[in-house]
Design a protein around this motif. Sequence first.
Motif, PDB file in Angstrom:
ATOM      1  N   LYS A  59      32.431  16.703  31.748  1.00  0.00           N
ATOM      2  CA  LYS A  59      33.179  16.665  32.990  1.00  0.00           C
ATOM      3  C   LYS A  59      34.153  17.850  33.098  1.00  0.00           C
ATOM      4  CE  LYS A  59      31.539  12.814  34.701  1.00  0.00           C
ATOM      5  NZ  LYS A  59      30.758  12.825  35.969  1.00  0.00           N
ATOM      6  N   GLY A  60      34.302  18.367  34.308  1.00  0.00           N
ATOM      7  CA  GLY A  60      35.282  19.402  34.600  1.00  0.00           C
ATOM      8  C   GLY A  60      36.150  18.960  35.765  1.00  0.00           C
ATOM      9  N   LYS A  61      36.578  19.911  36.571  1.00  0.00           N
ATOM     10  CA  LYS A  61      37.402  19.584  37.734  1.00  0.00           C
ATOM     11  C   LYS A  61      36.997  20.491  38.884  1.00  0.00           C
ATOM     12  CE  LYS A  61      42.196  19.020  39.247  1.00  0.00           C
ATOM     13  NZ  LYS A  61      43.641  19.157  38.846  1.00  0.00           N
ATOM     14  N   ALA A  62      36.678  19.885  40.018  1.00  0.00           N
ATOM     15  CA  ALA A  62      36.225  20.652  41.178  1.00  0.00           C
ATOM     16  C   ALA A  62      37.381  21.419  41.814  1.00  0.00           C
ATOM     17  CB  ALA A  62      35.590  19.722  42.198  1.00  0.00           C
ATOM     18  N   GLY A  63      37.024  22.461  42.522  1.00  0.00           N
ATOM     19  CA  GLY A  63      37.985  23.262  43.261  1.00  0.00           C
ATOM     20  C   GLY A  63      37.249  24.330  44.030  1.00  0.00           C
ATOM     21  N   HIS A  64      37.935  25.005  44.945  1.00  0.00           N
ATOM     22  CA  HIS A  64      37.283  26.067  45.712  1.00  0.00           C
ATOM     23  C   HIS A  64      37.008  27.253  44.779  1.00  0.00           C
ATOM     24  CE1 HIS A  64      36.379  28.986  48.812  1.00  0.00           C
ATOM     25  NE2 HIS A  64      36.392  27.991  49.721  1.00  0.00           N
ATOM     26  N   ALA A  65      35.770  27.763  44.841  1.00  0.00           N
ATOM     27  CA  ALA A  65      35.361  28.824  43.925  1.00  0.00           C
ATOM     28  C   ALA A  65      36.217  30.078  44.064  1.00  0.00           C
ATOM     29  CB  ALA A  65      33.890  29.164  44.153  1.00  0.00           C
ATOM     30  N   SER A  66      36.772  30.313  45.264  1.00  0.00           N
ATOM     31  CA  SER A  66      37.580  31.523  45.470  1.00  0.00           C
ATOM     32  C   SER A  66      38.903  31.456  44.712  1.00  0.00           C
ATOM     33  CB  SER A  66      37.845  31.724  46.964  1.00  0.00           C
ATOM     34  OG  SER A  66      38.691  30.698  47.456  1.00  0.00           O
ATOM     35  N   ARG A  67      39.321  30.262  44.348  1.00  0.00           N
ATOM     36  CA  ARG A  67      40.595  30.106  43.647  1.00  0.00           C
ATOM     37  C   ARG A  67      40.437  29.879  42.146  1.00  0.00           C
ATOM     38  NH1 ARG A  67      44.344  26.583  47.863  1.00  0.00           N
ATOM     39  NH2 ARG A  67      43.960  27.924  49.670  1.00  0.00           N
ATOM     40  N   TYR A  68      39.192  29.914  41.712  1.00  0.00           N
ATOM     41  CA  TYR A  68      38.916  29.774  40.275  1.00  0.00           C
ATOM     42  C   TYR A  68      39.198  31.099  39.567  1.00  0.00           C
ATOM     43  CZ  TYR A  68      36.130  28.963  36.028  1.00  0.00           C
ATOM     44  OH  TYR A  68      35.722  28.832  34.726  1.00  0.00           O
ATOM     45  N   PRO A  69      39.788  31.165  38.386  1.00  0.00           N
ATOM     46  CA  PRO A  69      39.998  30.037  37.480  1.00  0.00           C
ATOM     47  C   PRO A  69      41.368  29.382  37.564  1.00  0.00           C
ATOM     48  CG  PRO A  69      40.353  32.061  36.307  1.00  0.00           C
ATOM     49  CD  PRO A  69      39.966  32.455  37.698  1.00  0.00           C
TER      50      PRO A  69
END
Length: 384
Positions: free
Chosen positions: A185-195
């Motif tokens: 398991k990880g944690k979702a988020g908008h790809a543009s704000r990763y990492p």
Amino acid sequence: MEEVLQRWYDLISIDSVMGHEAKAAEYVKKTLESFGLIVHMSYFPEDEKNERPSVWTVLDSGRPGPTLLFIGHIDTVDVNREAWMTDPFKPTLIDGKVYGRGAMDMKGGDAAILSTIGYFSAHRSEFAGKIMACFVSDEEGLSQGTYELVRENVIHADLALMAECRYDNVAVGFRGRFSFEVTVKGKAGHASRYPQVGENALISAGKLAAAIEALPTLSHPKLNRGTWCVRYLSGGSAGALVVPDSCYMFVDRYVVPGETAELCISQIMEAANALGLGGKVSVRLKPRKSPYMQAFAIPEDHVLVRTLQRHYRDVTGVDLPVAYDPSVCDSNILAVSLGIPVVTFGPSGGNMHGDNEYGVPEQVTNALEIYKRLTRDLLKPGAA
């Protein structure tokens, strides 16, 4: 053409790709019935339409003695016809090799078993006790054919020979195998704000996969070591700008004696904890209808091994070494689930599970002669 070779050709000519074993089973049934035997058909529960039978019979000498089991599978892997130089369901002799699906794995062994039963049905005075023969389905899948015979409690034998395709050695031991499903398991988020935002489950799973393949395994003096193989990873979406929050991993684990499913799960969880993934990883043994196969080995000096080696030498003029197989087969079921000493030996060939599979006629005829001699020796009338 010798009768055993004709039976081999007949079986190759039948398309019995896994899932379509019925015609091969019917051929085996009719052949056994022609010997005057009572023949049984067995169906595993998932075969709801009764299209995938296993076939079994018992030849009784009428005199007390042990029971010797011969077993083989009638299913084959699938074919890619475009990659074959011949029709895979038309046995074709080229330069001393017979090409066709199942020519190696393992219709030569099936033919040798049939002809062995045929011989002793006409020569019952040459043996005491019983000869059992099983021709099973789904060996190339989950071995549901053999497991069903175990469930039905029909296999009763003192010794067994699996007629699988290994002619230059006799297998006396096999590793076992487990399959595990691992979820990270990880944690979702908008790809543009990763990492800065999100936790990529694919990256965590990749680190864990490398750690799993580096985990220690036990060793065995003959079966060598257990092994880990991460076979499949899946997670994320190519069509959404989302940090992957879950990754599925499929892990194969070949084991030697002493390595259990519980031990393997514990090792995976320890690796996850060491990576700081505690609480983010779950592991389970992949559910399946049939049990998993466990490792086994019988003594190299067992009477079954020594007798087979002696007759192989008499027939071929060369020695037959013992071997230990890194994979699994239905021999594991006989040895572990039923406690029957079993060796694995039969006519072989080349390109097993591949295009242009072939077998060798001389090996089929030699296997028949060896099986006959083995039976006379192990089921000798008047033996104590």
